[in-house]
Design a protein around this motif. Structure first.
Motif, PDB file in Angstrom:
ATOM      1  N   GLN A  14       0.790  -1.225   0.000  1.00  0.00           N
ATOM      2  CA  GLN A  14       0.000   0.000   0.000  1.00  0.00           C
ATOM      3  C   GLN A  14       0.829   1.285   0.000  1.00  0.00           C
ATOM      4  OE1 GLN A  14      -2.471  -0.646   3.467  1.00  0.00           O
ATOM      5  NE2 GLN A  14      -4.196  -1.123   2.128  1.00  0.00           N
ATOM      6  N   ARG A  15       2.123   1.198   0.192  1.00  0.00           N
ATOM      7  CA  ARG A  15       2.952   2.404   0.312  1.00  0.00           C
ATOM      8  C   ARG A  15       3.736   2.617  -0.976  1.00  0.00           C
ATOM      9  NH1 ARG A  15       7.579   3.774   4.520  1.00  0.00           N
ATOM     10  NH2 ARG A  15       7.028   5.937   4.921  1.00  0.00           N
ATOM     11  N   LEU A  16       3.364   3.643  -1.729  1.00  0.00           N
ATOM     12  CA  LEU A  16       3.996   3.947  -3.013  1.00  0.00           C
ATOM     13  C   LEU A  16       4.953   5.123  -2.863  1.00  0.00           C
ATOM     14  CD1 LEU A  16       4.093   3.541  -6.140  1.00  0.00           C
ATOM     15  CD2 LEU A  16       2.304   5.297  -6.251  1.00  0.00           C
ATOM     16  N   PRO A  17       6.273   4.914  -3.093  1.00  0.00           N
ATOM     17  CA  PRO A  17       7.203   6.048  -3.051  1.00  0.00           C
ATOM     18  C   PRO A  17       6.907   6.994  -4.217  1.00  0.00           C
ATOM     19  CG  PRO A  17       8.390   3.942  -3.159  1.00  0.00           C
ATOM     20  CD  PRO A  17       6.950   3.651  -3.355  1.00  0.00           C
ATOM     21  N   SER A  30       0.362  16.059  -3.575  1.00  0.00           N
ATOM     22  CA  SER A  30      -0.999  16.065  -3.039  1.00  0.00           C
ATOM     23  C   SER A  30      -1.880  15.126  -3.848  1.00  0.00           C
ATOM     24  CB  SER A  30      -1.583  17.479  -3.064  1.00  0.00           C
ATOM     25  OG  SER A  30      -1.707  17.944  -4.395  1.00  0.00           O
ATOM     26  N   SER A  31      -2.981  14.753  -3.249  1.00  0.00           N
ATOM     27  CA  SER A  31      -3.984  13.931  -3.911  1.00  0.00           C
ATOM     28  C   SER A  31      -5.310  14.182  -3.216  1.00  0.00           C
ATOM     29  CB  SER A  31      -3.627  12.452  -3.827  1.00  0.00           C
ATOM     30  OG  SER A  31      -4.695  11.666  -4.333  1.00  0.00           O
ATOM     31  N   LEU A  34      -6.011  10.251  -1.916  1.00  0.00           N
ATOM     32  CA  LEU A  34      -5.029   9.405  -1.236  1.00  0.00           C
ATOM     33  C   LEU A  34      -4.315  10.192  -0.146  1.00  0.00           C
ATOM     34  CD1 LEU A  34      -3.314   7.642  -4.269  1.00  0.00           C
ATOM     35  CD2 LEU A  34      -4.965   6.641  -2.688  1.00  0.00           C
ATOM     36  N   GLU A  35      -3.955   9.503   0.916  1.00  0.00           N
ATOM     37  CA  GLU A  35      -3.147  10.106   1.969  1.00  0.00           C
ATOM     38  C   GLU A  35      -1.700  10.158   1.501  1.00  0.00           C
ATOM     39  OE1 GLU A  35      -1.617   9.000   6.461  1.00  0.00           O
ATOM     40  OE2 GLU A  35      -3.343   7.950   5.633  1.00  0.00           O
ATOM     41  N   ILE A  36      -1.060  11.307   1.638  1.00  0.00           N
ATOM     42  CA  ILE A  36       0.356  11.473   1.310  1.00  0.00           C
ATOM     43  C   ILE A  36       1.129  11.561   2.617  1.00  0.00           C
ATOM     44  CG2 ILE A  36       2.086  12.883   0.138  1.00  0.00           C
ATOM     45  CD1 ILE A  36       0.003  11.632  -1.770  1.00  0.00           C
ATOM     46  N   GLU A  37       2.118  10.676   2.771  1.00  0.00           N
ATOM     47  CA  GLU A  37       2.950  10.645   3.975  1.00  0.00           C
ATOM     48  C   GLU A  37       4.311  11.249   3.649  1.00  0.00           C
ATOM     49  OE1 GLU A  37       3.330   6.547   4.966  1.00  0.00           O
ATOM     50  OE2 GLU A  37       1.199   6.292   5.358  1.00  0.00           O
ATOM     51  N   ARG A  41      12.684  14.129   3.430  1.00  0.00           N
ATOM     52  CA  ARG A  41      12.509  14.684   2.082  1.00  0.00           C
ATOM     53  C   ARG A  41      11.793  13.715   1.145  1.00  0.00           C
ATOM     54  NH1 ARG A  41      14.892  19.222   0.373  1.00  0.00           N
ATOM     55  NH2 ARG A  41      14.936  18.327  -1.722  1.00  0.00           N
ATOM     56  N   ARG A  42      11.373  12.567   1.658  1.00  0.00           N
ATOM     57  CA  ARG A  42      10.688  11.569   0.825  1.00  0.00           C
ATOM     58  C   ARG A  42       9.183  11.633   1.053  1.00  0.00           C
ATOM     59  NH1 ARG A  42      13.532   5.967   0.534  1.00  0.00           N
ATOM     60  NH2 ARG A  42      12.082   5.967  -1.192  1.00  0.00           N
ATOM     61  N   ALA A  43       8.434  11.269   0.010  1.00  0.00           N
ATOM     62  CA  ALA A  43       6.977  11.261   0.104  1.00  0.00           C
ATOM     63  C   ALA A  43       6.453   9.904  -0.376  1.00  0.00           C
ATOM     64  CB  ALA A  43       6.386  12.381  -0.738  1.00  0.00           C
ATOM     65  N   PHE A  44       5.369   9.461   0.233  1.00  0.00           N
ATOM     66  CA  PHE A  44       4.736   8.193  -0.102  1.00  0.00           C
ATOM     67  C   PHE A  44       3.232   8.402  -0.187  1.00  0.00           C
ATOM     68  CE2 PHE A  44       8.565   7.375   2.274  1.00  0.00           C
ATOM     69  CZ  PHE A  44       9.181   6.340   1.582  1.00  0.00           C
ATOM     70  N   ALA A  45       2.591   7.702  -1.120  1.00  0.00           N
ATOM     71  CA  ALA A  45       1.137   7.679  -1.183  1.00  0.00           C
ATOM     72  C   ALA A  45       0.663   6.382  -0.542  1.00  0.00           C
ATOM     73  CB  ALA A  45       0.657   7.759  -2.628  1.00  0.00           C
ATOM     74  N   ARG A  46      -0.358   6.478   0.304  1.00  0.00           N
ATOM     75  CA  ARG A  46      -0.976   5.298   0.928  1.00  0.00           C
ATOM     76  C   ARG A  46      -2.109   4.864  -0.002  1.00  0.00           C
ATOM     77  NH1 ARG A  46       0.598   1.879   4.537  1.00  0.00           N
ATOM     78  NH2 ARG A  46       1.421   3.590   5.746  1.00  0.00           N
ATOM     79  N   LEU A  47      -1.889   3.748  -0.718  1.00  0.00           N
ATOM     80  CA  LEU A  47      -2.794   3.318  -1.779  1.00  0.00           C
ATOM     81  C   LEU A  47      -4.062   2.655  -1.245  1.00  0.00           C
ATOM     82  CD1 LEU A  47      -0.212   1.806  -4.279  1.00  0.00           C
ATOM     83  CD2 LEU A  47      -1.202   4.100  -4.277  1.00  0.00           C
ATOM     84  N   THR A  48      -5.153   2.952  -1.924  1.00  0.00           N
ATOM     85  CA  THR A  48      -6.441   2.299  -1.705  1.00  0.00           C
ATOM     86  C   THR A  48      -7.025   1.996  -3.082  1.00  0.00           C
ATOM     87  OG1 THR A  48      -7.609   4.420  -1.651  1.00  0.00           O
ATOM     88  CG2 THR A  48      -6.884   3.520   0.468  1.00  0.00           C
ATOM     89  N   PRO A  49      -7.869   0.977  -3.189  1.00  0.00           N
ATOM     90  CA  PRO A  49      -8.449   0.655  -4.487  1.00  0.00           C
ATOM     91  C   PRO A  49      -9.239   1.837  -5.067  1.00  0.00           C
ATOM     92  CG  PRO A  49      -8.775  -1.163  -2.975  1.00  0.00           C
ATOM     93  CD  PRO A  49      -8.249  -0.004  -2.164  1.00  0.00           C
ATOM     94  N   GLY A  50      -9.154   1.982  -6.391  1.00  0.00           N
ATOM     95  CA  GLY A  50      -9.891   3.037  -7.084  1.00  0.00           C
ATOM     96  C   GLY A  50      -9.019   3.781  -8.067  1.00  0.00           C
TER      97      GLY A  50
END
Length: 74
Positions: A14-17, A30-31, A34-37, A41-50
């Motif tokens: 679920q964690r996309l760099p 931003s999204s 999706l939640e952006i973590e 200096r790194r960012a990750f998107a917390r993936l959910t179906p859709g």
């Protein structure tokens, strides 16, 4: 792009760099769906179906880029 959530991966995959094609001094990710973590200096998107848009804004140049992804579960 289509991404598949896989329960066999750590965290279910679920964690996309998030990365830009060129180095940016002050990127803002931003999204609307999706939640952006942020981790330093790194960012990750917390993936959910859709279907989701992920936006990148370069605060220095003012340039924007958007990618559309589809996330599915196995």
């Amino acid at each position: 792009s289509t991404l598949i959530l896989d329960p066999d991966l750590p965290g279910g995959g679920q964690r996309l760099p998030l990365r830009a094609n060129t180095p940016l001094e002050d990127p803002e990710w931003s999204s609307p769906t999706l939640e952006i973590e942020l981790a330093g200096r790194r960012a990750f998107a917390r993936l959910t179906p859709g279907r989701h848009e992920i936006r990148l804004h370069d605060r220095q140049s003012g340039a924007d880029a958007t990618s559309v992804i589809t996330v599915r579960s196995l």
